[in-house]
Design an enzyme around this catalytic site. Sequence first.
Site, PDB file in Angstrom:
ATOM      1  N   ARG A  81      -5.293  10.912  -4.142  1.00  0.00           N
ATOM      2  CA  ARG A  81      -4.073  11.091  -4.931  1.00  0.00           C
ATOM      3  C   ARG A  81      -3.604  12.550  -4.964  1.00  0.00           C
ATOM      4  O   ARG A  81      -2.655  12.888  -5.631  1.00  0.00           O
ATOM      5  CB  ARG A  81      -4.292  10.610  -6.376  1.00  0.00           C
ATOM      6  CG  ARG A  81      -4.500   9.128  -6.501  1.00  0.00           C
ATOM      7  CD  ARG A  81      -4.304   8.683  -7.943  1.00  0.00           C
ATOM      8  NE  ARG A  81      -2.919   8.520  -8.287  1.00  0.00           N
ATOM      9  CZ  ARG A  81      -2.431   8.657  -9.532  1.00  0.00           C
ATOM     10  NH1 ARG A  81      -3.212   9.009 -10.517  1.00  0.00           N
ATOM     11  NH2 ARG A  81      -1.178   8.468  -9.775  1.00  0.00           N
TER      12      ARG A  81
ATOM     13  N   HIS B 292      -8.316   2.293 -16.648  1.00  0.00           N
ATOM     14  CA  HIS B 292      -7.658   3.270 -17.528  1.00  0.00           C
ATOM     15  C   HIS B 292      -8.175   3.112 -18.957  1.00  0.00           C
ATOM     16  O   HIS B 292      -8.504   4.089 -19.631  1.00  0.00           O
ATOM     17  CB  HIS B 292      -6.138   3.059 -17.541  1.00  0.00           C
ATOM     18  CG  HIS B 292      -5.490   3.139 -16.204  1.00  0.00           C
ATOM     19  ND1 HIS B 292      -4.325   2.460 -15.910  1.00  0.00           N
ATOM     20  CD2 HIS B 292      -5.833   3.808 -15.072  1.00  0.00           C
ATOM     21  CE1 HIS B 292      -3.970   2.718 -14.670  1.00  0.00           C
ATOM     22  NE2 HIS B 292      -4.872   3.527 -14.135  1.00  0.00           N
TER      23      HIS B 292
ATOM     24  N   CYS C 232      -8.647  -1.556  -8.214  1.00  0.00           N
ATOM     25  CA  CYS C 232      -9.628  -2.186  -9.095  1.00  0.00           C
ATOM     26  C   CYS C 232      -9.862  -1.331 -10.337  1.00  0.00           C
ATOM     27  O   CYS C 232      -9.345  -0.221 -10.470  1.00  0.00           O
ATOM     28  CB  CYS C 232     -10.945  -2.375  -8.349  1.00  0.00           C
ATOM     29  SG  CYS C 232     -11.717  -0.815  -7.846  1.00  0.00           S
TER      30      CYS C 232
ATOM     31  N   ALA D  54     -11.144   2.107  -9.620  1.00  0.00           N
ATOM     32  CA  ALA D  54     -10.100   3.007  -9.136  1.00  0.00           C
ATOM     33  C   ALA D  54      -9.302   3.586 -10.299  1.00  0.00           C
ATOM     34  O   ALA D  54      -8.937   4.768 -10.301  1.00  0.00           O
ATOM     35  CB  ALA D  54      -9.174   2.277  -8.167  1.00  0.00           C
TER      36      ALA D  54
END
Length: 539
Positions: free
Chosen positions: A89, A187, A55, A58
């Site tokens: 990650r 982003h 999403c 995230a």
Amino acid sequence: MAFSEEKLQELLNTLPDKVKKARKKHILVKDSSQPDQVIEANTRTIPGIITNRGCAYAGCKGVVVGPLKDMIHIVHGPVGCSYYTWGTRRNKAKSEDPTQNFINYCVTTDMQEKDIVFGGEKKLAKLIDEVVEIFNPKAISISATCPVGLIGDDINAVAKAAEERHGVPMLAFSCEGYKGVSQSAGHHIANNILMDKVIGASEKEDAPGRYAINILGEYNIGGDAWEIERVLKEIGYTIVSTMTGDGSYEELRHAHTAELNLVQCHRSINYIAEMLEIKYGTPWVKVNFIGVEGMSQSLRDMATYFDDEELTQKTEEVIAREVARVQPMIDQYRKVCEGKTAFCFVGGSRGHHYQGMYRELGIETVLAGYEFAHRDDYEGRHVMPTIKTDADSKNIPELHVNRDEKRFRVKVSPEKLEELKKKIPLSEYKGMNFDMKDGFVIVDDLNHFETDEFIKLLKPDIFSSGIKDKYVVQKMGIPAKQLHSYDYSGPYAGFNGALNFARDIAMSFATPTWNFIVPPWQDQPLLEGKMAEGEGKAC
């Protein structure tokens, strides 16, 4: 192993008509005889289909903002959202001041039902006070999750009041998960805030050394950034900042002083690269630090840009030494891997970058794609003017920057820039499709049904993707190399990373595990038929 349009149509024919029509736009078989093969991307996943996407939250907190080590990252929302982005990650970080490295911490308001009903602003304000008192960080980020946007908590107002109260920079990210169609929206939101509030916030006007660069879109998964920095620093580069693996708020403030920006992950950070060029005049070049060939070519492109004889000579010396050291060992692993095929469906650039590394091992990538890419990640940046802005994209405020009249500097003359563009990927990315071979398959937002069907049809020897479909693929008898967090291995970038990757892939093939698993196509007939009674013929 060419795949035909006829086979693709057979696969799609098993879907409902409406779904078939939509998914056909997201899948193509590479055909270089067609000058412009358009692929649909950055559109919402069809409801009911199991996707590998994340999403917006995230993408913002989990990918771009979270790796900044000298900030406390507060998640305003339920605890599950925090857990989802907490260390999954494997972004590594080290600091000379251990009191300013918060990479292992997970801080959340842990919203409960009463907070959803009555609002969580007071709870957030109290948490900020506690964080400042306990940690005294350089800065604090606040990331909103879905409930925050739905109930209307004003995190920007809370952040502003807290900044006035404590004198600590507060960055509020309205990155509710439902914004946009995938983590790509997050982003973009993160890029905008970092560019608006952090980059250029220092008084420093000059970089601390020669050949000053920023590394953009590198997240230090498994230590990737450390391996890249090892080589760059030996050659003589000054790394001003890394966005954002092992990066820091303090470093980001000085990013405007760099002479060149290196873009590793195009999708997650190209917005900042463009804005840095507009505001400060800093060009960017697309790099790929995955694989011996990719690393070597990127280093040569950087040397070409700076056009310095001493730098060029040192670059070639380092490349020659590193290749001589790792290539013989990689060649041994190649003997195990050669002739095999792979699926490479991961991230916003990794699905492209790792094809080169696979090729160096003698493995052809017969199917590739991205989870959250836009059309330019597939077709190249030349298609950007033709991409239509849809309703989902309008959920993300556009940040328009102007030239900073005080700090804007022409790093390279316009004439030299045009000359360089003919030699290196300066302000250019040709996209994944450019490097795919004819007959190979490109899929955007690959879903679990298509994964199963393509595996049955193409029978890859290895599958590279994320954690969500790793175990499904392994149960089909196929090794799965997880490229989101490297399955607790790495680094995979740079020369040492190429060697690590070759070792791990060879081990994937050599392990006896697969002798105990039977892929479904090995115990199911390829053709089925039945006898019609009384007619003496098969039907």
